[in-house]
Design a protein around this motif. Structure first.
Motif, PDB file in Angstrom:
ATOM      1  N   UNK A 154       0.686  -1.253  -0.115  1.00 35.17           N
ATOM      2  CA  UNK A 154      -0.084   0.093  -0.044  1.00 35.17           C
ATOM      3  C   UNK A 154       0.919   1.217  -0.006  1.00 35.17           C
ATOM      4  N   UNK A 155       1.851   1.174   0.831  1.00 39.93           N
ATOM      5  CA  UNK A 155       2.624   2.308   1.118  1.00 39.93           C
ATOM      6  C   UNK A 155       3.430   3.033  -0.113  1.00 39.93           C
ATOM      7  N   UNK A 156       3.718   1.974  -0.999  1.00 38.06           N
ATOM      8  CA  UNK A 156       4.326   2.469  -2.364  1.00 38.06           C
ATOM      9  C   UNK A 156       3.722   3.131  -3.028  1.00 38.06           C
ATOM     10  N   UNK A 157       2.294   3.231  -3.180  1.00 40.94           N
ATOM     11  CA  UNK A 157       1.561   3.796  -4.090  1.00 40.94           C
ATOM     12  C   UNK A 157       0.329   4.683  -3.364  1.00 40.94           C
ATOM     13  N   UNK A 158       0.544   4.838  -2.156  1.00 40.15           N
ATOM     14  CA  UNK A 158      -0.485   5.602  -1.311  1.00 40.15           C
ATOM     15  C   UNK A 158      -0.057   5.933   0.208  1.00 40.15           C
ATOM     16  N   UNK A 184      16.234  14.514  -2.633  1.00 35.74           N
ATOM     17  CA  UNK A 184      15.000  14.401  -1.830  1.00 35.74           C
ATOM     18  C   UNK A 184      14.011  15.086  -2.787  1.00 35.74           C
ATOM     19  N   UNK A 185      14.428  15.638  -3.808  1.00 36.63           N
ATOM     20  CA  UNK A 185      13.028  16.355  -4.673  1.00 36.63           C
ATOM     21  C   UNK A 185      12.567  15.307  -5.455  1.00 36.63           C
ATOM     22  N   UNK A 186      12.976  14.045  -5.212  1.00 34.45           N
ATOM     23  CA  UNK A 186      12.405  12.775  -6.031  1.00 34.45           C
ATOM     24  C   UNK A 186      11.380  12.278  -4.838  1.00 34.45           C
ATOM     25  N   UNK A 187      11.329  12.448  -3.479  1.00 32.02           N
ATOM     26  CA  UNK A 187      10.462  12.024  -2.452  1.00 32.02           C
ATOM     27  C   UNK A 187       9.221  12.963  -2.670  1.00 32.02           C
ATOM     28  N   UNK A 188       8.024  12.184  -2.438  1.00 34.38           N
ATOM     29  CA  UNK A 188       6.808  13.129  -2.594  1.00 34.38           C
ATOM     30  C   UNK A 188       6.566  13.964  -1.278  1.00 34.38           C
ATOM     31  N   UNK A 189       6.686  13.332   0.219  1.00 36.00           N
ATOM     32  CA  UNK A 189       6.773  14.165   1.208  1.00 36.00           C
ATOM     33  C   UNK A 189       7.409  13.242   2.108  1.00 36.00           C
ATOM     34  N   UNK A 190       7.702  13.842   3.348  1.00 38.94           N
ATOM     35  CA  UNK A 190       8.561  13.063   4.501  1.00 38.94           C
ATOM     36  C   UNK A 190       7.665  11.920   4.976  1.00 38.94           C
ATOM     37  N   UNK A 191       6.268  12.349   5.242  1.00 37.49           N
ATOM     38  CA  UNK A 191       5.400  11.672   5.818  1.00 37.49           C
ATOM     39  C   UNK A 191       5.257  10.188   5.019  1.00 37.49           C
ATOM     40  N   UNK A 192       5.028  10.495   3.715  1.00 40.78           N
ATOM     41  CA  UNK A 192       4.795   9.195   2.985  1.00 40.78           C
ATOM     42  C   UNK A 192       6.233   8.422   2.973  1.00 40.78           C
ATOM     43  N   UNK A 297      -4.182   0.467  -3.329  1.00 41.18           N
ATOM     44  CA  UNK A 297      -4.942   1.581  -2.781  1.00 41.18           C
ATOM     45  C   UNK A 297      -6.063   1.246  -1.704  1.00 41.18           C
ATOM     46  N   UNK A 298      -6.282   2.003  -0.720  1.00 37.56           N
ATOM     47  CA  UNK A 298      -7.297   1.688   0.273  1.00 37.56           C
ATOM     48  C   UNK A 298      -8.803   1.630  -0.355  1.00 37.56           C
ATOM     49  N   UNK A 299      -9.064   2.550  -1.210  1.00 34.89           N
ATOM     50  CA  UNK A 299     -10.432   2.760  -1.554  1.00 34.89           C
ATOM     51  C   UNK A 299     -10.549   2.004  -3.070  1.00 34.89           C
ATOM     52  N   UNK A 300     -11.671   1.510  -3.361  1.00 36.48           N
ATOM     53  CA  UNK A 300     -11.848   0.735  -4.777  1.00 36.48           C
ATOM     54  C   UNK A 300     -11.840   1.996  -5.688  1.00 36.48           C
ATOM     55  N   UNK A 301     -12.137   3.128  -5.568  1.00 35.79           N
ATOM     56  CA  UNK A 301     -12.102   4.050  -6.514  1.00 35.79           C
ATOM     57  C   UNK A 301     -10.603   4.452  -7.022  1.00 35.79           C
ATOM     58  N   UNK A 302      -9.819   4.589  -5.656  1.00 38.69           N
ATOM     59  CA  UNK A 302      -8.218   5.042  -5.944  1.00 38.69           C
ATOM     60  C   UNK A 302      -7.773   3.907  -6.583  1.00 38.69           C
ATOM     61  N   UNK A 303      -8.042   2.471  -6.470  1.00 39.07           N
ATOM     62  CA  UNK A 303      -7.492   1.540  -6.675  1.00 39.07           C
ATOM     63  C   UNK A 303      -7.700   1.519  -8.626  1.00 39.07           C
ATOM     64  N   UNK A 304      -8.954   1.957  -8.969  1.00 42.58           N
ATOM     65  CA  UNK A 304      -9.222   1.966 -10.411  1.00 42.58           C
ATOM     66  C   UNK A 304      -8.108   3.417 -11.189  1.00 42.58           C
ATOM     67  N   UNK A 305      -8.032   4.389 -10.134  1.00 42.67           N
ATOM     68  CA  UNK A 305      -7.212   5.207 -10.709  1.00 42.67           C
ATOM     69  C   UNK A 305      -5.686   4.576 -10.883  1.00 42.67           C
TER      70      UNK A 305
END
Length: 315
Positions: A154-158, A184-192, A297-305
């Motif tokens: 999950x964490x790789x994509x969301x 660091x510019x390749x990282x989306x955010x520190x929390x992710x 991803x956690x939701x079905x809609x996000x998984x479709x995306x």
């Protein structure tokens, strides 16, 4: 019995409107031995003057690093580095934003949740938040508890972790600091990034109870979570088709692979390598991979995306 030692990592930038409320709420944390490490990211307003008044009043609790402007993401990575080098003996490390308000039991609940696991492996706590407006009027509780397992798949994509709710144990902080991203510019955010690292080698716990007032205002970097479902997805599609979100997941995945591939087990390493390589494959291969990918991803809609952008080679 001594209280658990917790280091709060706080990055500030032009936060004069709200920093006093945040620091007041940190000082009032109950049941922990607290220290606050602040890195000011080159503020041009009175933020550091306000912080200095707190350091005079609480010299044994607050430390301030005045630094040049790097942006919030890089500033937090500097805090992680400083924590690992100068404060290695703390048991817990918490990320903190400058404009929220923490309820008095926030840290104690987090460290108690982690401590109850009694595991000597990287652990990360995160939670829901009580979203509020700039005047601290309640809006809604966000995000909803995740329904699927909190793993690297999950964490790789969301990202399910709101940064200002994250608390790490010592092993997790040392893990993240041990192999910092070269770009660091390749990282989306520190929390992710924290969620990705800990989910790969340890355990992530999500707490449904909000103990933080997560303020939404015009300068909030991540705001907008009060949008309706339709408006949220409208903005998301607009960002995507404008090219703003192209390749950001793959770029972060490649940086993670460079940092940690030698520590992954064979299955995770091969799955991660395949995910990275699929963007350069042909359309039929991408479609086949999208239908069978182990990442979710956690939701079905996000998984479709997710499946759609894999098919388009834009993940």
């Amino acid at each position: 019995m001594s209280l658990p030692k917790c280091l709060v990592l706080l990055s500030t930038y032009n936060g004069e409107n709200y920093i006093k409320e945040q620091l007041d709420s940190l000082i009032k944390q109950e049941g922990v031995q607290l220290h606050i490490l602040i890195r000011d990211d080159g503020s041009k307003d009175s933020t550091t003057n306000i912080i200095n008044r707190f350091t005079v009043q609480f010299p044994n609790i607050i430390s301030l690093i005045k630094a040049s402007n790097l942006g919030a993401k890089a500033s937090f990575f500097e805090l992680i580095k400083a924590a690992a080098e100068k404060y290695p003996n703390f048991e817990y490390y918490a990320f903190c934003d400058q404009d929220d308000v923490w309820l008095s039991g926030k840290l104690l609940r987090a460290v108690s949740t982690i401590g109850n696991l009694h595991q000597q492996l990287p652990l990360m706590y995160c939670s829901a938040t009580q979203m509020v407006d700039k005047s601290l009027t309640n809006l809604k509780i966000w995000p909803s508890p995740p329904k699927k397992n909190l793993t690297i798949y999950n964490a790789l994509v969301e990202n399910i972790a709101v940064g200002c709710t994250i608390v790490l144990n010592r092993e997790a902080l040392q893990l993240i600091a041990s192999s910092p991203p070269a770009q660091v510019n390749q990282i989306i955010m520190h929390d992710w990034w924290a969620y990705l690292c800990v989910s790969a080698f340890g355990k992530v716990i999500f707490d449904y109870q909000p103990l933080i007032l997560y303020r939404q205002h015009s300068n909030n970097v991540l705001g907008g979570q009060t949008d309706s479902w339709f408006n949220k997805w409208k903005k998301r599609f607009h960002r995507y088709f404008q090219g703003q979100n192209h390749y950001i997941i793959s770029n972060q995945a490649m940086e993670f692979y460079k940092c940690f591939h030698h520590r992954l087990d064979d299955t995770k390493r091969l799955d991660l390598h395949h995910f990275i390589q699929v963007a350069d494959s042909g359309p039929l291969s991408r479609i086949a991979y999208a239908m069978s990918t182990p990442f979710y991803r956690q939701s079905n809609a996000d998984q479709c995306i997710l499946k759609l952008i894999i098919c388009m080679g834009k993940v």
